[in-house]
Design a protein around this motif. Structure first.
Motif, PDB file in Angstrom:
ATOM      1  N   LYS A  79       0.832  -1.202   0.000  1.00 28.63           N
ATOM      2  CA  LYS A  79       0.000   0.000   0.000  1.00 28.63           C
ATOM      3  C   LYS A  79       0.867   1.252   0.000  1.00 28.63           C
ATOM      4  O   LYS A  79       0.559   2.230  -0.678  1.00 28.63           O
ATOM      5  CB  LYS A  79      -0.953   0.016   1.194  1.00 28.63           C
ATOM      6  CG  LYS A  79      -1.866   1.231   1.181  1.00 28.63           C
ATOM      7  CD  LYS A  79      -2.911   1.195   2.269  1.00 28.63           C
ATOM      8  CE  LYS A  79      -3.786   2.440   2.197  1.00 28.63           C
ATOM      9  NZ  LYS A  79      -4.843   2.411   3.214  1.00 28.63           N
ATOM     10  N   SER A 139       2.223   1.570  -3.640  1.00 26.80           N
ATOM     11  CA  SER A 139       1.216   1.968  -4.627  1.00 26.80           C
ATOM     12  C   SER A 139       0.723   3.395  -4.390  1.00 26.80           C
ATOM     13  O   SER A 139       0.497   4.150  -5.332  1.00 26.80           O
ATOM     14  CB  SER A 139       0.040   0.991  -4.649  1.00 26.80           C
ATOM     15  OG  SER A 139      -0.657   1.003  -3.420  1.00 26.80           O
ATOM     16  N   THR A 140       0.600   3.787  -3.126  1.00 29.11           N
ATOM     17  CA  THR A 140       0.183   5.157  -2.817  1.00 29.11           C
ATOM     18  C   THR A 140       1.242   6.142  -3.279  1.00 29.11           C
ATOM     19  O   THR A 140       0.921   7.183  -3.863  1.00 29.11           O
ATOM     20  CB  THR A 140      -0.092   5.305  -1.308  1.00 29.11           C
ATOM     21  OG1 THR A 140      -1.109   4.381  -0.933  1.00 29.11           O
ATOM     22  CG2 THR A 140      -0.545   6.718  -0.969  1.00 29.11           C
ATOM     23  N   GLN A 141       2.492   5.833  -3.051  1.00 29.73           N
ATOM     24  CA  GLN A 141       3.581   6.692  -3.507  1.00 29.73           C
ATOM     25  C   GLN A 141       3.591   6.776  -5.031  1.00 29.73           C
ATOM     26  O   GLN A 141       3.764   7.851  -5.599  1.00 29.73           O
ATOM     27  CB  GLN A 141       4.912   6.170  -3.000  1.00 29.73           C
ATOM     28  CG  GLN A 141       6.095   6.999  -3.458  1.00 29.73           C
ATOM     29  CD  GLN A 141       7.415   6.453  -2.955  1.00 29.73           C
ATOM     30  OE1 GLN A 141       7.497   5.922  -1.856  1.00 29.73           O
ATOM     31  NE2 GLN A 141       8.434   6.560  -3.766  1.00 29.73           N
ATOM     32  N   PHE A 142       3.384   5.651  -5.689  1.00 26.08           N
ATOM     33  CA  PHE A 142       3.379   5.600  -7.153  1.00 26.08           C
ATOM     34  C   PHE A 142       2.296   6.513  -7.726  1.00 26.08           C
ATOM     35  O   PHE A 142       2.511   7.189  -8.731  1.00 26.08           O
ATOM     36  CB  PHE A 142       3.173   4.153  -7.610  1.00 26.08           C
ATOM     37  CG  PHE A 142       3.178   3.981  -9.097  1.00 26.08           C
ATOM     38  CD1 PHE A 142       4.376   3.961  -9.798  1.00 26.08           C
ATOM     39  CD2 PHE A 142       1.994   3.829  -9.798  1.00 26.08           C
ATOM     40  CE1 PHE A 142       4.385   3.796 -11.179  1.00 26.08           C
ATOM     41  CE2 PHE A 142       1.994   3.657 -11.174  1.00 26.08           C
ATOM     42  CZ  PHE A 142       3.200   3.643 -11.870  1.00 26.08           C
ATOM     43  N   ARG A 143       1.125   6.557  -7.085  1.00 27.73           N
ATOM     44  CA  ARG A 143       0.025   7.411  -7.544  1.00 27.73           C
ATOM     45  C   ARG A 143       0.196   8.863  -7.095  1.00 27.73           C
ATOM     46  O   ARG A 143      -0.255   9.789  -7.769  1.00 27.73           O
ATOM     47  CB  ARG A 143      -1.314   6.875  -7.047  1.00 27.73           C
ATOM     48  CG  ARG A 143      -1.747   5.601  -7.724  1.00 27.73           C
ATOM     49  CD  ARG A 143      -3.179   5.239  -7.381  1.00 27.73           C
ATOM     50  NE  ARG A 143      -3.464   5.265  -5.965  1.00 27.73           N
ATOM     51  CZ  ARG A 143      -3.382   4.231  -5.133  1.00 27.73           C
ATOM     52  NH1 ARG A 143      -3.016   3.061  -5.599  1.00 27.73           N
ATOM     53  NH2 ARG A 143      -3.666   4.356  -3.859  1.00 27.73           N
ATOM     54  N   ALA A 144       0.837   9.065  -5.962  1.00 30.71           N
ATOM     55  CA  ALA A 144       0.953  10.418  -5.394  1.00 30.71           C
ATOM     56  C   ALA A 144       1.906  11.311  -6.176  1.00 30.71           C
ATOM     57  O   ALA A 144       1.651  12.516  -6.296  1.00 30.71           O
ATOM     58  CB  ALA A 144       1.409  10.329  -3.939  1.00 30.71           C
ATOM     59  N   PRO A 147       2.684  11.565  -9.521  1.00 25.67           N
ATOM     60  CA  PRO A 147       2.065  12.263 -10.660  1.00 25.67           C
ATOM     61  C   PRO A 147       0.957  13.233 -10.226  1.00 25.67           C
ATOM     62  O   PRO A 147       0.802  14.305 -10.828  1.00 25.67           O
ATOM     63  CB  PRO A 147       1.486  11.142 -11.519  1.00 25.67           C
ATOM     64  CG  PRO A 147       2.210   9.918 -11.107  1.00 25.67           C
ATOM     65  CD  PRO A 147       2.594  10.112  -9.680  1.00 25.67           C
ATOM     66  N   ALA A 148       0.214  12.902  -9.190  1.00 19.42           N
ATOM     67  CA  ALA A 148      -0.842  13.790  -8.701  1.00 19.42           C
ATOM     68  C   ALA A 148      -0.243  15.079  -8.142  1.00 19.42           C
ATOM     69  O   ALA A 148      -0.767  16.179  -8.388  1.00 19.42           O
ATOM     70  CB  ALA A 148      -1.676  13.083  -7.642  1.00 19.42           C
ATOM     71  N   LYS A 150       0.987  17.198 -11.087  1.00 13.74           N
ATOM     72  CA  LYS A 150      -0.149  17.830 -11.760  1.00 13.74           C
ATOM     73  C   LYS A 150      -0.650  19.041 -10.967  1.00 13.74           C
ATOM     74  O   LYS A 150      -0.940  20.092 -11.535  1.00 13.74           O
ATOM     75  CB  LYS A 150      -1.276  16.806 -11.925  1.00 13.74           C
ATOM     76  CG  LYS A 150      -2.476  17.328 -12.650  1.00 13.74           C
ATOM     77  CD  LYS A 150      -3.533  16.237 -12.807  1.00 13.74           C
ATOM     78  CE  LYS A 150      -4.778  16.762 -13.478  1.00 13.74           C
ATOM     79  NZ  LYS A 150      -5.803  15.725 -13.603  1.00 13.74           N
TER      80      LYS A 150
END
Length: 51
Positions: free
Chosen positions: A24, A27-32, A34-35, A38
């Protein structure tokens, strides 16, 4: 992001602190990332990729 990138904790330590699984945290770091990128662009900060 703060625990991993600013304070330099490992994935394992971050998972322990947050009470999350290591997957977790990853995966959270992976999504964070690019967010965050942006949002910084949206707020007027310029993002330049390292070449």
């Amino acid at each position: 992001m703060v625990l991993r990138k600013v304070q330099g904790f490992s994935v394992k330590d971050t998972a322990t602190i947050l009470g999350w699984s290591e997957s977790k945290v990853k995966s959270t770091q992976f999504r964070a990332i690019p967010a965050l990128r942006k949002q910084l662009v949206k707020d007027g900060y310029i993002y330049e990729e390292t070449i």
